[in-house]
Design a protein around this motif. Structure first.
Motif, short mmCIF file in Angstrom:
data_model
loop_
_atom_site.label_atom_id
_atom_site.label_comp_id
_atom_site.label_asym_id
_atom_site.label_seq_id
_atom_site.Cartn_x
_atom_site.Cartn_y
_atom_site.Cartn_z
N VAL A 133 0.82 -1.22 0.00
CA VAL A 133 0.00 0.00 0.00
C VAL A 133 0.85 1.27 0.00
N VAL A 134 2.16 1.12 0.18
CA VAL A 134 3.04 2.29 0.36
C VAL A 134 4.06 2.35 -0.77
N THR A 135 4.17 3.51 -1.42
CA THR A 135 5.18 3.71 -2.46
C THR A 135 6.56 3.91 -1.81
N PRO A 136 7.64 3.77 -2.60
CA PRO A 136 8.98 3.99 -2.05
C PRO A 136 9.11 5.39 -1.43
N VAL A 137 10.01 5.52 -0.46
CA VAL A 137 10.26 6.79 0.22
C VAL A 137 10.74 7.83 -0.79
N LYS A 138 10.21 9.03 -0.68
CA LYS A 138 10.58 10.14 -1.56
C LYS A 138 11.41 11.17 -0.79
N ASN A 139 11.89 12.19 -1.48
CA ASN A 139 12.74 13.18 -0.84
C ASN A 139 12.32 14.59 -1.26
N GLN A 140 11.80 15.37 -0.32
CA GLN A 140 11.37 16.72 -0.63
C GLN A 140 12.53 17.68 -0.84
N GLY A 141 13.74 17.30 -0.41
CA GLY A 141 14.91 18.16 -0.58
C GLY A 141 14.77 19.48 0.16
N THR A 142 15.13 20.58 -0.50
CA THR A 142 15.12 21.88 0.15
C THR A 142 13.79 22.62 0.03
N CYS A 143 12.82 22.02 -0.64
CA CYS A 143 11.50 22.64 -0.81
C CYS A 143 10.66 22.35 0.44
N GLY A 144 10.09 23.39 1.03
CA GLY A 144 9.30 23.25 2.25
C GLY A 144 7.89 22.77 1.96
N CYS A 145 7.77 21.55 1.45
CA CYS A 145 6.47 21.04 0.99
C CYS A 145 6.14 19.69 1.61
N CYS A 146 6.54 19.50 2.86
CA CYS A 146 6.21 18.24 3.54
C CYS A 146 4.72 17.96 3.51
N TRP A 147 3.91 19.03 3.55
CA TRP A 147 2.45 18.89 3.54
C TRP A 147 1.98 18.14 2.29
N ALA A 148 2.61 18.41 1.15
CA ALA A 148 2.22 17.75 -0.10
C ALA A 148 2.61 16.27 -0.08
N PHE A 149 3.80 15.97 0.42
CA PHE A 149 4.25 14.58 0.48
C PHE A 149 3.40 13.77 1.44
N SER A 150 3.02 14.38 2.56
CA SER A 150 2.17 13.69 3.53
C SER A 150 0.80 13.39 2.93
#
Length: 339
Positions: A133-150
Protein backbone atom coordinates in the motif's frame (compact mmCIF):
# COMPACT_ATOMS: atom_id res chain seq x y z
CA UNK A 1 72.45 19.77 39.54
CA UNK A 2 70.69 18.81 42.75
CA UNK A 3 67.88 16.26 42.98
CA UNK A 4 65.18 18.90 43.28
CA UNK A 5 66.32 20.62 40.09
CA UNK A 6 66.46 17.27 38.29
CA UNK A 7 62.89 16.46 39.38
CA UNK A 8 61.64 19.83 38.19
CA UNK A 9 63.44 19.34 34.88
CA UNK A 10 61.84 15.95 34.33
CA UNK A 11 58.42 17.34 35.28
CA UNK A 12 58.92 20.10 32.73
CA UNK A 13 59.90 17.56 30.06
CA UNK A 14 56.90 15.36 30.87
CA UNK A 15 54.59 18.38 30.69
CA UNK A 16 56.09 19.40 27.36
CA UNK A 17 55.67 15.86 25.99
CA UNK A 18 52.07 15.72 27.25
CA UNK A 19 51.30 19.09 25.68
CA UNK A 20 52.85 18.01 22.40
CA UNK A 21 50.88 14.77 22.48
CA UNK A 22 47.62 16.62 23.13
CA UNK A 23 48.39 19.10 20.35
CA UNK A 24 49.14 16.25 17.96
CA UNK A 25 45.92 14.50 19.02
CA UNK A 26 43.88 17.68 18.47
CA UNK A 27 45.48 18.19 15.08
CA UNK A 28 44.73 14.59 14.09
CA UNK A 29 41.12 14.92 15.24
CA UNK A 30 40.72 18.18 13.32
CA UNK A 31 42.22 16.58 10.22
CA UNK A 32 39.92 13.59 10.58
CA UNK A 33 36.88 15.86 10.93
CA UNK A 34 37.95 17.92 7.93
CA UNK A 35 38.31 14.75 5.87
CA UNK A 36 34.94 13.52 7.13
CA UNK A 37 33.39 16.84 6.13
CA UNK A 38 34.91 16.58 2.65
CA UNK A 39 33.54 13.06 2.22
CA UNK A 40 30.14 14.14 3.53
CA UNK A 41 30.06 17.03 1.02
CA UNK A 42 30.78 14.59 -1.79
CA UNK A 43 28.17 12.11 -0.61
CA UNK A 44 25.39 14.71 -0.48
CA UNK A 45 26.56 16.98 -3.31
CA UNK A 46 27.05 19.93 -0.95
CA UNK A 47 28.80 22.95 -2.51
CA UNK A 48 29.62 26.23 -0.74
CA UNK A 49 29.92 29.66 -2.30
CA UNK A 50 33.32 30.50 -0.80
CA UNK A 51 35.86 29.57 1.87
CA UNK A 52 34.11 31.71 4.47
CA UNK A 53 30.85 29.79 4.12
CA UNK A 54 32.76 26.52 4.02
CA UNK A 55 34.43 27.32 7.36
CA UNK A 56 31.12 28.38 8.92
CA UNK A 57 29.45 25.18 7.78
CA UNK A 58 32.38 23.09 8.94
CA UNK A 59 32.08 24.59 12.44
CA UNK A 60 28.37 23.68 12.53
CA UNK A 61 29.19 20.21 11.16
CA UNK A 62 31.78 19.74 13.91
CA UNK A 63 29.28 20.68 16.63
CA UNK A 64 26.65 18.32 15.22
CA UNK A 65 29.13 15.44 14.99
CA UNK A 66 30.12 16.02 18.63
CA UNK A 67 26.44 15.90 19.65
CA UNK A 68 25.80 12.68 17.71
CA UNK A 69 28.87 10.91 19.12
CA UNK A 70 28.18 12.07 22.68
CA UNK A 71 24.57 10.87 22.49
CA UNK A 72 25.50 7.46 21.12
CA UNK A 73 28.24 6.96 23.71
CA UNK A 74 25.73 7.51 26.52
CA UNK A 75 23.76 4.47 25.29
CA UNK A 76 20.83 5.18 27.63
CA UNK A 77 18.16 5.54 24.93
CA UNK A 78 16.46 2.91 22.76
CA UNK A 79 17.46 4.74 19.58
CA UNK A 80 20.64 5.90 17.88
CA UNK A 81 21.66 8.99 15.97
CA UNK A 82 23.64 9.14 12.74
CA UNK A 83 25.25 11.61 10.35
CA UNK A 84 22.91 12.52 7.48
CA UNK A 85 22.23 15.27 4.94
CA UNK A 86 21.35 17.81 7.66
CA UNK A 87 24.74 17.73 9.40
CA UNK A 88 25.84 21.26 8.42
CA UNK A 89 22.60 23.01 9.44
CA UNK A 90 21.69 24.69 12.71
CA UNK A 91 18.45 23.62 14.37
CA UNK A 92 16.81 26.92 13.37
CA UNK A 93 17.77 26.47 9.73
CA UNK A 94 16.56 22.89 9.77
CA UNK A 95 13.12 23.73 11.22
CA UNK A 96 12.58 26.42 8.58
CA UNK A 97 12.92 23.85 5.76
CA UNK A 98 10.04 21.52 6.57
CA UNK A 99 7.03 23.54 5.45
CA UNK A 100 4.13 22.74 7.75
CA UNK A 101 1.97 25.80 8.53
CA UNK A 102 0.63 25.17 12.04
CA UNK A 103 -1.35 28.36 12.65
CA UNK A 104 -3.50 28.03 9.55
CA UNK A 105 -4.40 24.42 10.27
CA UNK A 106 -6.13 25.31 13.52
CA UNK A 107 -8.37 27.79 11.68
CA UNK A 108 -9.60 25.57 8.90
CA UNK A 109 -9.50 21.97 10.12
CA UNK A 110 -12.85 20.53 9.13
CA UNK A 111 -15.59 19.45 11.56
CA UNK A 112 -15.86 16.14 9.76
CA UNK A 113 -17.13 12.81 10.99
CA UNK A 114 -14.76 10.08 12.15
CA UNK A 115 -16.01 6.96 10.41
CA UNK A 116 -13.62 4.67 12.27
CA UNK A 117 -15.01 5.63 15.69
CA UNK A 118 -16.66 2.26 16.20
CA UNK A 119 -13.93 0.19 14.60
CA UNK A 120 -13.76 -2.84 16.88
CA UNK A 121 -11.15 -4.83 14.95
CA UNK A 122 -7.79 -3.32 15.83
CA UNK A 123 -4.82 -5.61 15.07
CA UNK A 124 -1.92 -5.59 17.53
CA UNK A 125 0.37 -4.49 14.69
CA UNK A 126 -0.03 -3.01 11.22
CA UNK A 127 2.53 -2.35 8.50
CA UNK A 128 0.92 -1.13 5.30
CA UNK A 129 4.21 -1.64 3.45
CA UNK A 130 3.68 -5.40 3.75
CA UNK A 131 0.31 -5.03 2.04
CA UNK A 132 1.78 -3.23 -0.96
CA UNK A 133 0.00 0.00 0.00
CA UNK A 134 3.04 2.29 0.36
CA UNK A 135 5.18 3.71 -2.46
CA UNK A 136 8.98 3.99 -2.05
CA UNK A 137 10.26 6.79 0.22
CA UNK A 138 10.58 10.14 -1.56
CA UNK A 139 12.74 13.18 -0.84
CA UNK A 140 11.37 16.72 -0.63
CA UNK A 141 14.91 18.16 -0.58
CA UNK A 142 15.12 21.88 0.15
CA UNK A 143 11.50 22.64 -0.81
CA UNK A 144 9.30 23.25 2.25
CA UNK A 145 6.47 21.04 0.99
CA UNK A 146 6.21 18.24 3.54
CA UNK A 147 2.45 18.89 3.54
CA UNK A 148 2.22 17.75 -0.10
CA UNK A 149 4.25 14.58 0.48
CA UNK A 150 2.17 13.69 3.53
CA UNK A 151 -1.13 14.20 1.71
CA UNK A 152 0.00 12.33 -1.40
CA UNK A 153 1.30 9.35 0.63
CA UNK A 154 -2.07 9.06 2.36
CA UNK A 155 -3.87 9.32 -0.99
CA UNK A 156 -1.61 6.70 -2.59
CA UNK A 157 -2.53 4.40 0.28
CA UNK A 158 -6.31 4.76 0.05
CA UNK A 159 -6.12 4.49 -3.75
CA UNK A 160 -4.37 1.13 -3.48
CA UNK A 161 -6.84 -0.09 -0.86
CA UNK A 162 -9.78 1.03 -3.03
CA UNK A 163 -8.57 -0.04 -6.48
CA UNK A 164 -5.79 -2.56 -5.94
CA UNK A 165 -3.43 -0.32 -7.91
CA UNK A 166 -0.37 1.22 -6.26
CA UNK A 167 0.81 4.29 -8.15
CA UNK A 168 3.14 7.13 -7.30
CA UNK A 169 1.11 10.34 -7.46
CA UNK A 170 2.33 13.87 -8.13
CA UNK A 171 3.35 16.16 -5.28
CA UNK A 172 4.42 18.73 -7.87
CA UNK A 173 0.86 19.14 -9.12
CA UNK A 174 -0.13 20.17 -5.59
CA UNK A 175 2.87 22.46 -5.19
CA UNK A 176 2.27 24.28 -8.48
CA UNK A 177 -1.52 24.24 -8.68
CA UNK A 178 -2.88 24.34 -5.11
CA UNK A 179 -2.15 28.05 -4.80
CA UNK A 180 -5.51 29.81 -4.42
CA UNK A 181 -5.88 28.94 -0.74
CA UNK A 182 -3.45 28.95 2.18
CA UNK A 183 -1.01 26.43 0.69
CA UNK A 184 2.10 28.17 -0.61
CA UNK A 185 4.14 25.56 -2.45
CA UNK A 186 7.68 25.38 -1.10
CA UNK A 187 6.79 28.02 1.49
CA UNK A 188 4.51 25.70 3.40
CA UNK A 189 0.99 24.39 3.63
CA UNK A 190 -1.12 21.71 5.26
CA UNK A 191 -2.82 18.48 4.33
CA UNK A 192 -6.54 19.24 4.65
CA UNK A 193 -6.26 22.05 2.12
CA UNK A 194 -4.41 19.65 -0.17
CA UNK A 195 -7.24 17.10 0.16
CA UNK A 196 -9.79 19.83 -0.63
CA UNK A 197 -7.84 20.79 -3.75
CA UNK A 198 -7.56 17.17 -4.89
CA UNK A 199 -11.30 16.65 -4.49
CA UNK A 200 -12.17 19.87 -6.37
CA UNK A 201 -9.53 19.11 -9.00
CA UNK A 202 -11.07 15.70 -9.73
CA UNK A 203 -7.92 13.97 -8.52
CA UNK A 204 -4.18 13.98 -9.12
CA UNK A 205 -2.03 12.77 -11.96
CA UNK A 206 0.95 10.45 -11.58
CA UNK A 207 4.49 11.33 -10.56
CA UNK A 208 5.74 10.34 -14.01
CA UNK A 209 3.26 12.67 -15.74
CA UNK A 210 4.10 15.62 -13.48
CA UNK A 211 7.54 14.97 -11.94
CA UNK A 212 8.89 16.55 -8.77
CA UNK A 213 11.43 19.36 -9.35
CA UNK A 214 12.09 20.54 -5.76
CA UNK A 215 10.75 24.07 -6.39
CA UNK A 216 7.49 25.93 -6.91
CA UNK A 217 6.47 26.57 -10.51
CA UNK A 218 3.60 27.47 -12.80
CA UNK A 219 0.64 25.09 -12.83
CA UNK A 220 0.81 22.83 -15.87
CA UNK A 221 -2.01 20.34 -15.37
CA UNK A 222 -4.57 21.49 -17.95
CA UNK A 223 -3.88 18.65 -20.38
CA UNK A 224 -3.26 15.98 -17.76
CA UNK A 225 -5.63 13.14 -16.93
CA UNK A 226 -6.14 12.41 -13.25
CA UNK A 227 -4.91 8.98 -12.21
CA UNK A 228 -6.68 8.81 -8.83
CA UNK A 229 -9.48 10.60 -7.01
CA UNK A 230 -10.86 11.01 -3.49
CA UNK A 231 -14.32 11.95 -2.22
CA UNK A 232 -13.11 14.16 0.63
CA UNK A 233 -11.30 13.83 3.94
CA UNK A 234 -11.97 13.31 7.64
CA UNK A 235 -10.14 14.30 10.80
CA UNK A 236 -9.02 11.98 13.55
CA UNK A 237 -10.26 13.24 16.96
CA UNK A 238 -7.54 15.48 18.34
CA UNK A 239 -5.22 14.36 21.12
CA UNK A 240 -6.44 10.77 20.96
CA UNK A 241 -3.84 8.13 20.13
CA UNK A 242 -6.40 5.33 20.42
CA UNK A 243 -8.51 7.01 17.74
CA UNK A 244 -5.40 7.45 15.62
CA UNK A 245 -4.70 3.72 15.95
CA UNK A 246 -8.24 2.93 14.78
CA UNK A 247 -7.65 5.04 11.68
CA UNK A 248 -4.16 3.71 10.89
CA UNK A 249 -5.51 0.16 11.22
CA UNK A 250 -7.69 1.00 8.19
CA UNK A 251 -5.43 3.19 6.03
CA UNK A 252 -2.30 5.40 6.03
CA UNK A 253 -2.97 8.70 7.82
CA UNK A 254 -1.45 12.17 7.44
CA UNK A 255 -0.10 13.53 10.72
CA UNK A 256 1.67 16.69 11.86
CA UNK A 257 4.45 16.73 14.44
CA UNK A 258 7.26 18.65 16.08
CA UNK A 259 10.40 17.54 14.23
CA UNK A 260 12.58 20.44 15.31
CA UNK A 261 14.69 18.63 17.90
CA UNK A 262 18.27 17.80 16.90
CA UNK A 263 17.81 14.21 18.03
CA UNK A 264 14.87 13.78 15.65
CA UNK A 265 16.88 15.38 12.87
CA UNK A 266 19.71 12.87 13.27
CA UNK A 267 17.56 9.83 14.14
CA UNK A 268 19.13 6.70 12.69
CA UNK A 269 17.52 3.60 14.21
CA UNK A 270 15.48 2.20 17.10
CA UNK A 271 12.29 3.46 18.72
CA UNK A 272 12.42 7.22 19.12
CA UNK A 273 11.31 8.29 22.60
CA UNK A 274 11.93 12.05 22.54
CA UNK A 275 12.88 14.70 23.26
CA UNK A 276 10.45 17.00 21.47
CA UNK A 277 7.60 19.36 22.12
CA UNK A 278 4.31 20.12 20.39
CA UNK A 279 5.35 22.98 18.10
CA UNK A 280 4.02 21.32 14.96
CA UNK A 281 6.41 22.08 12.10
CA UNK A 282 6.51 18.96 9.91
CA UNK A 283 4.03 16.67 8.15
CA UNK A 284 4.54 12.93 7.68
CA UNK A 285 2.41 9.81 7.15
CA UNK A 286 1.59 7.10 9.69
CA UNK A 287 1.71 3.80 7.80
CA UNK A 288 1.52 1.37 10.69
CA UNK A 289 2.25 0.60 14.32
CA UNK A 290 3.69 -2.23 16.36
CA UNK A 291 5.71 -3.33 19.39
CA UNK A 292 9.50 -3.77 19.42
CA UNK A 293 11.44 -6.65 21.02
CA UNK A 294 11.65 -4.74 24.31
CA UNK A 295 7.89 -4.27 24.49
CA UNK A 296 7.89 -0.59 23.47
CA UNK A 297 4.84 0.34 21.43
CA UNK A 298 5.57 2.50 18.39
CA UNK A 299 4.12 4.30 15.39
CA UNK A 300 5.63 3.51 11.99
CA UNK A 301 6.12 6.80 10.18
CA UNK A 302 6.99 7.39 6.52
CA UNK A 303 9.04 10.57 6.13
CA UNK A 304 9.95 12.57 3.00
CA UNK A 305 13.69 13.06 3.60
CA UNK A 306 14.99 10.26 1.41
CA UNK A 307 16.22 6.77 2.30
CA UNK A 308 19.52 7.95 3.83
CA UNK A 309 17.59 9.34 6.81
CA UNK A 310 16.39 7.11 9.66
CA UNK A 311 15.53 3.48 9.00
CA UNK A 312 15.64 3.74 5.19
CA UNK A 313 13.42 6.81 5.31
CA UNK A 314 11.16 5.69 8.18
CA UNK A 315 11.07 6.35 11.92
CA UNK A 316 9.50 4.30 14.68
CA UNK A 317 8.13 6.64 17.36
CA UNK A 318 6.95 5.69 20.83
CA UNK A 319 3.18 5.17 20.97
CA UNK A 320 0.72 5.70 23.83
CA UNK A 321 2.82 8.00 25.97
CA UNK A 322 1.42 9.78 29.02
CA UNK A 323 0.85 13.12 27.24
CA UNK A 324 -2.47 13.10 25.40
CA UNK A 325 -0.92 14.91 22.41
CA UNK A 326 1.31 11.92 21.73
CA UNK A 327 5.06 12.02 21.24
CA UNK A 328 6.06 15.17 19.34
CA UNK A 329 2.36 16.11 19.10
CA UNK A 330 1.64 13.28 16.66
CA UNK A 331 -2.00 12.96 17.83
CA UNK A 332 -2.81 16.66 17.68
CA UNK A 333 -3.71 17.02 13.99
CA UNK A 334 -4.29 13.93 11.88
CA UNK A 335 -6.50 13.38 8.84
CA UNK A 336 -7.06 10.97 5.99
CA UNK A 337 -8.63 11.08 2.52
CA UNK A 338 -11.83 9.19 1.88
CA UNK A 339 -12.41 6.95 -1.12
Amino acid sequence: MDSKTICLFFLFVLAAISSLTESRKSFQEASLLARQHDEWMGQYGRVYENDVERQERFNIFKENIAHIESFNRAADKPYKLGVNQFADLTNEEFKARNGYRTRLESKVTSKSLFKYKNNSFIPSKVDWRNEGVVTPVKNQGTCGCCWAFSAVAAMEGITMIKTGQLMSLSEQELIDCDVNGPNKGCRGGYMNSAFDFIQNNDGLTTESNYPYVESSGTCNNLNLVSAATITGHEDVPTNDEKALQKAVAKQPVSVAMDAGNSNFRFYSSGVYTGECGTDLNHAVTAVGYGVDDNGTKYWLIKNSWGTSWGEEGYIRMERFIEAKEGLCGIAMIASYPTA
